[in-house]
Scaffold this motif. Structure first.
Motif, PDB file in Angstrom:
ATOM      1  N   ALA A   1       0.832  -1.211   0.000  1.00 39.06           N
ATOM      2  CA  ALA A   1       0.000   0.000   0.000  1.00 39.06           C
ATOM      3  C   ALA A   1       0.863   1.256   0.000  1.00 39.06           C
ATOM      4  N   MET A   2       1.848   1.292   0.882  1.00 36.45           N
ATOM      5  CA  MET A   2       2.715   2.457   0.995  1.00 36.45           C
ATOM      6  C   MET A   2       3.437   2.731  -0.334  1.00 36.45           C
ATOM      7  N   ASN A   3       3.956   1.691  -0.946  1.00 36.40           N
ATOM      8  CA  ASN A   3       4.723   1.887  -2.173  1.00 36.40           C
ATOM      9  C   ASN A   3       3.850   2.221  -3.370  1.00 36.40           C
ATOM     10  N   ILE A   4       2.650   1.696  -3.421  1.00 36.15           N
ATOM     11  CA  ILE A   4       1.733   2.063  -4.502  1.00 36.15           C
ATOM     12  C   ILE A   4       1.349   3.533  -4.381  1.00 36.15           C
ATOM     13  N   ILE A   5       1.027   3.972  -3.148  1.00 38.81           N
ATOM     14  CA  ILE A   5       0.690   5.388  -2.934  1.00 38.81           C
ATOM     15  C   ILE A   5       1.864   6.278  -3.319  1.00 38.81           C
ATOM     16  N   GLU A   6       3.061   5.930  -2.862  1.00 39.00           N
ATOM     17  CA  GLU A   6       4.242   6.734  -3.178  1.00 39.00           C
ATOM     18  C   GLU A   6       4.546   6.723  -4.672  1.00 39.00           C
ATOM     19  N   PHE A   7       4.369   5.587  -5.321  1.00 39.21           N
ATOM     20  CA  PHE A   7       4.597   5.464  -6.768  1.00 39.21           C
ATOM     21  C   PHE A   7       3.710   6.446  -7.529  1.00 39.21           C
ATOM     22  N   ILE A   8       2.463   6.600  -7.062  1.00 39.85           N
ATOM     23  CA  ILE A   8       1.497   7.459  -7.740  1.00 39.85           C
ATOM     24  C   ILE A   8       1.657   8.930  -7.348  1.00 39.85           C
ATOM     25  N   VAL A   9       1.816   9.196  -6.040  1.00 41.32           N
ATOM     26  CA  VAL A   9       1.740  10.564  -5.537  1.00 41.32           C
ATOM     27  C   VAL A   9       3.092  11.282  -5.466  1.00 41.32           C
ATOM     28  N   VAL A  10       4.152  10.583  -5.071  1.00 40.04           N
ATOM     29  CA  VAL A  10       5.433  11.262  -4.826  1.00 40.04           C
ATOM     30  C   VAL A  10       6.642  10.556  -5.442  1.00 40.04           C
ATOM     31  N   PRO A  11       6.567  10.118  -6.684  1.00 39.17           N
ATOM     32  CA  PRO A  11       7.715   9.391  -7.242  1.00 39.17           C
ATOM     33  C   PRO A  11       8.995  10.222  -7.252  1.00 39.17           C
ATOM     34  N   ASP A  12       8.866  11.544  -7.334  1.00 39.85           N
ATOM     35  CA  ASP A  12      10.037  12.421  -7.371  1.00 39.85           C
ATOM     36  C   ASP A  12      10.796  12.464  -6.043  1.00 39.85           C
ATOM     37  N   LEU A  13      10.160  12.047  -4.949  1.00 36.38           N
ATOM     38  CA  LEU A  13      10.810  12.063  -3.644  1.00 36.38           C
ATOM     39  C   LEU A  13      11.410  10.707  -3.250  1.00 36.38           C
ATOM     40  N   LEU A  14      11.172   9.696  -4.052  1.00 36.10           N
ATOM     41  CA  LEU A  14      11.664   8.357  -3.737  1.00 36.10           C
ATOM     42  C   LEU A  14      13.144   8.235  -4.089  1.00 36.10           C
ATOM     43  N   LEU A  15      13.862   7.446  -3.311  1.00 32.32           N
ATOM     44  CA  LEU A  15      15.302   7.291  -3.499  1.00 32.32           C
ATOM     45  C   LEU A  15      15.644   6.874  -4.926  1.00 32.32           C
ATOM     46  N   PHE A  16      14.897   5.911  -5.469  1.00 38.41           N
ATOM     47  CA  PHE A  16      15.134   5.437  -6.833  1.00 38.41           C
ATOM     48  C   PHE A  16      13.953   5.730  -7.748  1.00 38.41           C
ATOM     49  N   GLY A  17      13.165   6.737  -7.418  1.00 38.02           N
ATOM     50  CA  GLY A  17      12.008   7.081  -8.229  1.00 38.02           C
ATOM     51  C   GLY A  17      11.023   5.928  -8.306  1.00 38.02           C
ATOM     52  N   ARG A  18      10.434   5.752  -9.450  1.00 36.76           N
ATOM     53  CA  ARG A  18       9.428   4.694  -9.607  1.00 36.76           C
ATOM     54  C   ARG A  18      10.022   3.289  -9.534  1.00 36.76           C
ATOM     55  N   ILE A  19      11.327   3.175  -9.661  1.00 40.48           N
ATOM     56  CA  ILE A  19      11.982   1.865  -9.544  1.00 40.48           C
ATOM     57  C   ILE A  19      11.871   1.337  -8.113  1.00 40.48           C
ATOM     58  N   ASN A  20      11.605   2.221  -7.150  1.00 44.00           N
ATOM     59  CA  ASN A  20      11.412   1.790  -5.760  1.00 44.00           C
ATOM     60  C   ASN A  20      10.376   0.677  -5.646  1.00 44.00           C
ATOM     61  N   ILE A  21       9.385   0.681  -6.528  1.00 43.53           N
ATOM     62  CA  ILE A  21       8.333  -0.338  -6.447  1.00 43.53           C
ATOM     63  C   ILE A  21       8.911  -1.736  -6.689  1.00 43.53           C
ATOM     64  N   ILE A  22       9.956  -1.824  -7.478  1.00 42.65           N
ATOM     65  CA  ILE A  22      10.611  -3.123  -7.717  1.00 42.65           C
ATOM     66  C   ILE A  22      11.328  -3.580  -6.450  1.00 42.65           C
ATOM     67  N   ILE A  23      12.000  -2.655  -5.793  1.00 44.88           N
ATOM     68  CA  ILE A  23      12.676  -2.979  -4.536  1.00 44.88           C
ATOM     69  C   ILE A  23      11.649  -3.423  -3.496  1.00 44.88           C
ATOM     70  N   ALA A  24      10.512  -2.736  -3.440  1.00 41.25           N
ATOM     71  CA  ALA A  24       9.437  -3.117  -2.513  1.00 41.25           C
ATOM     72  C   ALA A  24       8.904  -4.509  -2.844  1.00 41.25           C
ATOM     73  N   ALA A  25       8.767  -4.802  -4.121  1.00 35.73           N
ATOM     74  CA  ALA A  25       8.278  -6.130  -4.528  1.00 35.73           C
ATOM     75  C   ALA A  25       9.248  -7.221  -4.107  1.00 35.73           C
ATOM     76  N   VAL A  26      10.532  -6.954  -4.223  1.00 32.92           N
ATOM     77  CA  VAL A  26      11.542  -7.935  -3.773  1.00 32.92           C
ATOM     78  C   VAL A  26      11.443  -8.118  -2.260  1.00 32.92           C
ATOM     79  N   PHE A  27      11.288  -7.031  -1.517  1.00 38.31           N
ATOM     80  CA  PHE A  27      11.150  -7.112  -0.062  1.00 38.31           C
ATOM     81  C   PHE A  27       9.901  -7.927   0.306  1.00 38.31           C
ATOM     82  N   ILE A  28       8.807  -7.674  -0.386  1.00 34.70           N
ATOM     83  CA  ILE A  28       7.577  -8.442  -0.156  1.00 34.70           C
ATOM     84  C   ILE A  28       7.815  -9.917  -0.443  1.00 34.70           C
ATOM     85  N   LEU A  29       8.510 -10.219  -1.505  1.00 36.92           N
ATOM     86  CA  LEU A  29       8.817 -11.606  -1.856  1.00 36.92           C
ATOM     87  C   LEU A  29       9.664 -12.277  -0.770  1.00 36.92           C
TER      88      LEU A  29
END
Length: 126
Positions: free
Chosen positions: A84-112
């Motif tokens: 939930a957190m990463n989907i919201i951030e992906f949509i609302v604040v990608p410019d503030l993420l450490l790796f931009g929208r690629i952060n969602i891939i890192i989150a997916a690996v963590f979830i896995l």
């Protein structure tokens, strides 16, 4: 490494992610980007307090992980929160993420990692 030790090591690593993000990044505000994300998503008025509260809750998650109490529920909670957190951030604040929208891939690996550690049998390499 025996299966139980392997799971313990992975549990500790997962808990450390929550502790570092909670204490270092949010409670102590050594990574101000986290407060900027909270401000943008939840509003600036209470961003400092909300960021610290989120950090404290993340430390609580680490304690839950290490306690092994209802570990499957804990894993499900982690998976849902991280997703939930990463989907919201992906949509609302990608410019503030450490790796931009690629952060969602890192989150997916963590979830896995969380999923595999809790719900899949560990393979012993010995």
């Amino acid at each position: 490494m025996p299966v139980s030790k392997q799971k313990n090591v992975i549990n500790l690593a997962i808990a450390l992610v929550w502790i570092i993000n909670g204490i270092y990044c949010k409670v102590l505000n050594y990574v101000p980007r986290h407060q900027l994300i909270v401000a943008r998503i939840l509003g600036e008025a209470h961003a400092t307090a909300l960021t610290r509260i989120i950090g404290i809750l993340e430390v609580g998650m680490a304690i839950w992980i290490l306690s092994r109490i209802k570990s499957r529920w804990c894993a499900i909670a982690q998976i849902l929160l991280v997703a939930a957190m990463n989907i919201i951030e992906f949509i609302v604040v990608p410019d503030l993420l450490l790796f931009g929208r690629i952060n969602i891939i890192i989150a997916a690996v963590f979830i896995l990692v969380i999923y595999r550690n809790e719900f899949k049998a560990h393979v012993s390499l010995s």
